[in-house]
Write an enzyme that holds these catalytic residues in place. Structure first.
Site, PDB file in Angstrom:
ATOM      1  N   ASP A 149       0.850  -1.195   0.000  1.00 49.61           N
ATOM      2  CA  ASP A 149       0.000   0.000   0.000  1.00 49.61           C
ATOM      3  C   ASP A 149       0.888   1.247   0.000  1.00 49.61           C
ATOM      4  O   ASP A 149       1.905   1.313   0.678  1.00 49.61           O
ATOM      5  CB  ASP A 149      -0.919   0.003   1.225  1.00 49.61           C
ATOM      6  CG  ASP A 149      -2.061   0.995   1.071  1.00 49.61           C
ATOM      7  OD1 ASP A 149      -3.209   0.550   0.895  1.00 49.61           O
ATOM      8  OD2 ASP A 149      -1.813   2.218   1.129  1.00 49.61           O
ATOM      9  N   ILE A 150       0.469   2.253  -0.754  1.00 51.27           N
ATOM     10  CA  ILE A 150       1.276   3.467  -0.895  1.00 51.27           C
ATOM     11  C   ILE A 150       1.260   4.314   0.383  1.00 51.27           C
ATOM     12  O   ILE A 150       2.188   5.093   0.620  1.00 51.27           O
ATOM     13  CB  ILE A 150       0.798   4.268  -2.132  1.00 51.27           C
ATOM     14  CG1 ILE A 150       1.906   5.138  -2.684  1.00 51.27           C
ATOM     15  CG2 ILE A 150      -0.463   5.063  -1.844  1.00 51.27           C
ATOM     16  CD1 ILE A 150       1.622   5.667  -4.087  1.00 51.27           C
ATOM     17  N   ASN A 189     -13.221  -2.730   2.561  1.00 48.91           N
ATOM     18  CA  ASN A 189     -14.146  -1.611   2.722  1.00 48.91           C
ATOM     19  C   ASN A 189     -15.114  -1.593   1.543  1.00 48.91           C
ATOM     20  O   ASN A 189     -14.683  -1.744   0.398  1.00 48.91           O
ATOM     21  CB  ASN A 189     -13.370  -0.294   2.768  1.00 48.91           C
ATOM     22  CG  ASN A 189     -12.428  -0.218   3.950  1.00 48.91           C
ATOM     23  OD1 ASN A 189     -12.773  -0.646   5.051  1.00 48.91           O
ATOM     24  ND2 ASN A 189     -11.232   0.302   3.730  1.00 48.91           N
ATOM     25  N   VAL A 221     -10.886   3.229  -3.709  1.00 51.88           N
ATOM     26  CA  VAL A 221     -10.545   2.653  -5.014  1.00 51.88           C
ATOM     27  C   VAL A 221     -11.606   1.595  -5.321  1.00 51.88           C
ATOM     28  O   VAL A 221     -11.776   0.628  -4.546  1.00 51.88           O
ATOM     29  CB  VAL A 221      -9.134   2.030  -5.024  1.00 51.88           C
ATOM     30  CG1 VAL A 221      -8.841   1.413  -6.385  1.00 51.88           C
ATOM     31  CG2 VAL A 221      -8.077   3.077  -4.674  1.00 51.88           C
ATOM     32  N   HIS A 280     -10.599  -5.054  -3.086  1.00 53.29           N
ATOM     33  CA  HIS A 280      -9.254  -5.372  -2.602  1.00 53.29           C
ATOM     34  C   HIS A 280      -9.327  -5.742  -1.135  1.00 53.29           C
ATOM     35  O   HIS A 280     -10.127  -5.190  -0.379  1.00 53.29           O
ATOM     36  CB  HIS A 280      -8.299  -4.196  -2.812  1.00 53.29           C
ATOM     37  CG  HIS A 280      -8.833  -2.878  -2.342  1.00 53.29           C
ATOM     38  ND1 HIS A 280      -9.719  -2.135  -3.098  1.00 53.29           N
ATOM     39  CD2 HIS A 280      -8.625  -2.191  -1.205  1.00 53.29           C
ATOM     40  CE1 HIS A 280     -10.030  -1.032  -2.438  1.00 53.29           C
ATOM     41  NE2 HIS A 280      -9.390  -1.034  -1.285  1.00 53.29           N
ATOM     42  N   HIS A 331      -7.251  -5.638   2.284  1.00 57.56           N
ATOM     43  CA  HIS A 331      -6.103  -5.065   2.991  1.00 57.56           C
ATOM     44  C   HIS A 331      -5.557  -6.125   3.945  1.00 57.56           C
ATOM     45  O   HIS A 331      -6.310  -6.649   4.786  1.00 57.56           O
ATOM     46  CB  HIS A 331      -6.510  -3.870   3.847  1.00 57.56           C
ATOM     47  CG  HIS A 331      -7.026  -2.683   3.095  1.00 57.56           C
ATOM     48  ND1 HIS A 331      -6.228  -1.600   2.781  1.00 57.56           N
ATOM     49  CD2 HIS A 331      -8.255  -2.390   2.606  1.00 57.56           C
ATOM     50  CE1 HIS A 331      -6.958  -0.680   2.151  1.00 57.56           C
ATOM     51  NE2 HIS A 331      -8.188  -1.139   2.021  1.00 57.56           N
TER      52      HIS A 331
END
Ligand code: 5GP
Ligand code: ZN
Length: 118
Positions: free
Chosen positions: A34-35, A91, A100, A104, A106
């Protein structure tokens, strides 16, 4: 809200059109750092297939969802915190903080987590 594949950040990472620190990839999934990490390990695991939110899942996506969790568990094992504990978060839509719109998982690990989440 970016719902079309052509606009999708994670589709572009999957297609290698945008750079990412990829830590795992296979026929169904891509996992990358993750950024903006929220824990010592914060990896995002995505299906290669574009599905905008959990609300959009079809029966054909059930195996892919399971795969995301198996990849997370493998990374947790490889990084040495599987036994200690880790968190998996998905989420869905605005109230949960989804930013986004390509589903996905996390994977958060390497520290203790509170409950309930904020
Ligand atoms: P969400 O808020 O939708 O559940 O999670 C989206 C996640 O993607 C966030 O944790 C955010 O930091 C991460 N993210 C957003 N843009 C990028 C990017 O360009 N590269 C990477 N590696 N992660 C990103
Ligand atoms: Zn996408």
């Amino acid at each position: 809200m970016l719902r079309r594949m052509s606009d999708c950040l994670f589709c572009k990472i999957v297609a290698k059109q945008l750079p990412a620190r990829v830590v795992h990839e296979d026929a169904d999934t891509v996992a990358f750092e993750d950024i903006h990490p929220q824990a010592p390990t914060h990896v995002v695991i995505v299906p290669r297939k574009h599905v905008p939110t959990l609300n959009d899942l079809g029966p054909e996506d059930e195996a892919a969802l399971g795969k995301l969790h198996r990849v997370a568990a493998k990374i947790a094992q490889d990084r040495g915190f599987a036994a200690e504990g880790w968190r998996a978060v998905m989420n869905c839509n605005r109230a949960a903080g989804q930013t986004v719109f390509h589903i996905h998982l996390h994977l958060l690990g390497g520290r203790a987590f509170g409950w309930p989440p904020g």
